[in-house]
Design an enzyme around this catalytic site. Structure first.
Site, short mmCIF file in Angstrom:
data_model
loop_
_atom_site.label_atom_id
_atom_site.label_comp_id
_atom_site.label_asym_id
_atom_site.label_seq_id
_atom_site.Cartn_x
_atom_site.Cartn_y
_atom_site.Cartn_z
N LYS A 61 -23.53 27.14 -7.12
CA LYS A 61 -24.58 26.27 -6.53
C LYS A 61 -23.96 24.96 -6.06
O LYS A 61 -22.83 24.63 -6.44
CB LYS A 61 -25.66 26.02 -7.58
CG LYS A 61 -25.18 25.28 -8.81
CD LYS A 61 -26.22 25.32 -9.93
CE LYS A 61 -25.75 24.57 -11.15
NZ LYS A 61 -26.62 24.79 -12.31
N ARG A 160 -37.37 23.26 -18.74
CA ARG A 160 -37.19 23.16 -17.29
C ARG A 160 -37.93 24.37 -16.73
O ARG A 160 -39.07 24.59 -17.07
CB ARG A 160 -35.68 23.11 -16.97
CG ARG A 160 -35.39 22.57 -15.59
CD ARG A 160 -33.91 22.29 -15.35
NE ARG A 160 -33.07 23.50 -15.39
CZ ARG A 160 -31.76 23.51 -15.13
NH1 ARG A 160 -31.15 22.39 -14.79
NH2 ARG A 160 -31.06 24.62 -15.19
N TYR A 297 -16.52 -7.44 -0.34
CA TYR A 297 -17.87 -8.02 -0.45
C TYR A 297 -18.10 -8.71 -1.78
O TYR A 297 -17.78 -8.15 -2.83
CB TYR A 297 -18.93 -6.92 -0.29
CG TYR A 297 -18.94 -6.26 1.06
CD1 TYR A 297 -19.18 -7.00 2.22
CD2 TYR A 297 -18.71 -4.90 1.18
CE1 TYR A 297 -19.19 -6.39 3.47
CE2 TYR A 297 -18.73 -4.28 2.43
CZ TYR A 297 -18.97 -5.04 3.56
OH TYR A 297 -18.98 -4.42 4.78
N MET A 345 -18.25 1.07 1.94
CA MET A 345 -18.76 2.39 2.34
C MET A 345 -17.64 3.36 2.72
O MET A 345 -17.67 4.53 2.32
CB MET A 345 -19.74 2.22 3.50
CG MET A 345 -20.47 3.50 3.85
SD MET A 345 -21.62 3.32 5.21
CE MET A 345 -22.93 2.36 4.49
#
Ligand SMILES: *Cc1c(COP(=O)(O)O)cnc(C)c1O
Length: 404
Positions: A61, A160, A297, A345
């Site tokens: 998955k 779940r 930053y 980023m």
């Protein structure tokens, strides 16, 4: 990932230069390296714990925990995995379209007739969690005049998906009566299999056994005996698989272990696993800053002395968690170097004062091994207060996956 026939000039260029260590020389600022031999090794290691009656179901998955579902699926098939688990129907379709023929279990729940049709069309094995869902599947498949193999999820304590174990027998018997459904499997999922204290896991297992016994299913009987077949049973994730063979049943659903990480430190003694994923990036600029100069930053880092820094072409948009700012280390030429200032980023900075001859274009290991030193997803998880599973599937698809 770029494989097969080139479809564009870009792909052609990449393929032309694709040998080990070449691709990164032409255009990439950062990438993920996948060691397929390590995947095969891990599968073989885990298989040493399994009896011949137990099938290893590879959990692929979330794009195989960020490793690339199709290439992982092909590799583990060769290495002896006999089935797959995915979280969603599109993930299952991706494997079928890539030619995977083994059973594919969809762990998530489907609730629309279009999704049910797709599951049937691609011959996936869905998880049924409630009687209502079973009725919807039976009705939808009836209209198509199709029969589908299904697995039922019994909630023994995970809270779940699944029908609670107290209603488990009733649920199974309902599905056995419904037309167009073939009961292929009954399963459950542990909440605390990675804990050193096994009490809660044993309680869940006890509940699972109660359901199975009440149904008159004998797990010791072979799955197919002449014309009589019983549903296959499965309850173990990686942690339970490594903990106790009595929990293996017909299938074990192994994710993390295949990718070479241990669910918990106390399981390290069970089998030898090799980490599969490495994350690398290149130095894109080098500069020297004076004492008192702030970096990145918010100036979370201010140089105390004249400092040589390198800019590295990877950032939080690629999956390096910003919360590691000023805490993480990287490997360059086999040595640890500290990351400094806020991770941005697309880029981060490292202190390379100790390496005066470092050049632009040199490769930085963000996660992985260089010589004797390594940085693992477990190290990051510990620093971040999370688990290695989240680290692995956190690397974004902006990073190409390179298979070796
Ligand atoms: C993800 C998942 C697994 C695999 O878990 P690992 O700890 O990675 O081995 C097994 N079963 C279910 C139901 C899952 O959701």
């Amino acid at each position: 990932m770029v494989t097969g026939k080139p479809t564009s000039e870009r792909d052609r260029l990449i393929l032309a230069l694709r040998g080990r260590g070449r691709y990164d020389e032409i255009c990439q600022r950062s990438w993920v390296e996948i060691d397929l031999a390590a995947i095969a090794y891990n599968v073989q290691q885990i298989k040493t714990l399994l009896s011949p009656q137990t099938t290893l179901m590879a959990v692929v998955k979330a794009d195989a925990y960020g490793h690339g579902a199709v290439s992982v699926a092909k590799t583990v098939t060769q290495a002896g995995a006999g089935a797959f688990a995915v979280a969603t129907t599109p993930e299952g379709i991706e494997l079928r379209e890539a030619g995977i023929k083994q059973p594919i279990l969809v762990l998530g729940a489907a609730y629309t007739s279009d999704e049910i049709k797709a599951i049937s069309h691609w011959q996936l094995q869905p998880t049924l969690c409630t009687p209502q869902q079973a009725l919807l599947f039976s009705e939808t498949l009836g209209k198509l005049n199709q029969t589908l193999e299904v697995h039922l999820n019994i909630d023994t304590g995970m809270s779940r998906l699944g029908t609670s174990w107290q209603k488990g027998v009733e649920f199974v018997q309902l599905v056995q009566r419904l037309p167009n459904l073939k009961l292929a499997g009954i399963y459950s999922h542990f909440a605390t299999a990675d804990s050193l204290d096994q009490t809660l896991m044993r309680q869940q297992h006890q509940r699972f056994q109660t359901v199975i016994q009440t149904l008159g299913i004998n797990p010791k009987n072979p799955l197919n005996q002449g014309t009589v077949s019983r549903p296959c049973l499965h309850i173990s994730n990686s942690a339970a698989t490594l903990t106790d063979a009595a929990l293996h049943y017909d299938w074990v659903r192994v994710g993390l272990g295949i990718y070479g990480l241990y669910p918990a430190p106390h399981l390290r003694s069970t089998v030898d696993l090799k980490p599969v994923m490495q994350v690398k990036a290149k130095v894109t600029q080098i500069k020297t800053i004076e004492a008192g100069t702030g970096v990145s930053y918010g100036y979370q880092y201010i140089a105390e002395k004249t400092t040589r820094i390198a800019v590295v072409g990877i950032g939080y948009a690629d999956g390096v968690p910003r919360n590691l700012s000023n805490k993480m280390k990287v490997l360059v030429r086999g040595e640890f170097l500290p990351q400094i200032g806020a991770i941005t980023m697309d880029q981060l900075m490292i202190d390379v004062t100790s390496m005066p001859d470092l050049q632009v274009g040199e490769v930085v290991t963000i996660l992985g091994k260089e010589g004797k030193n390594s940085i693992s997803a477990d190290d990051w998880a510990a620093d971040l207060g999370t688990i290695s599973w989240e680290i692995l599937c956190g690397f974004k698809h902006r990073l190409p996956r390179l298979n070796f």
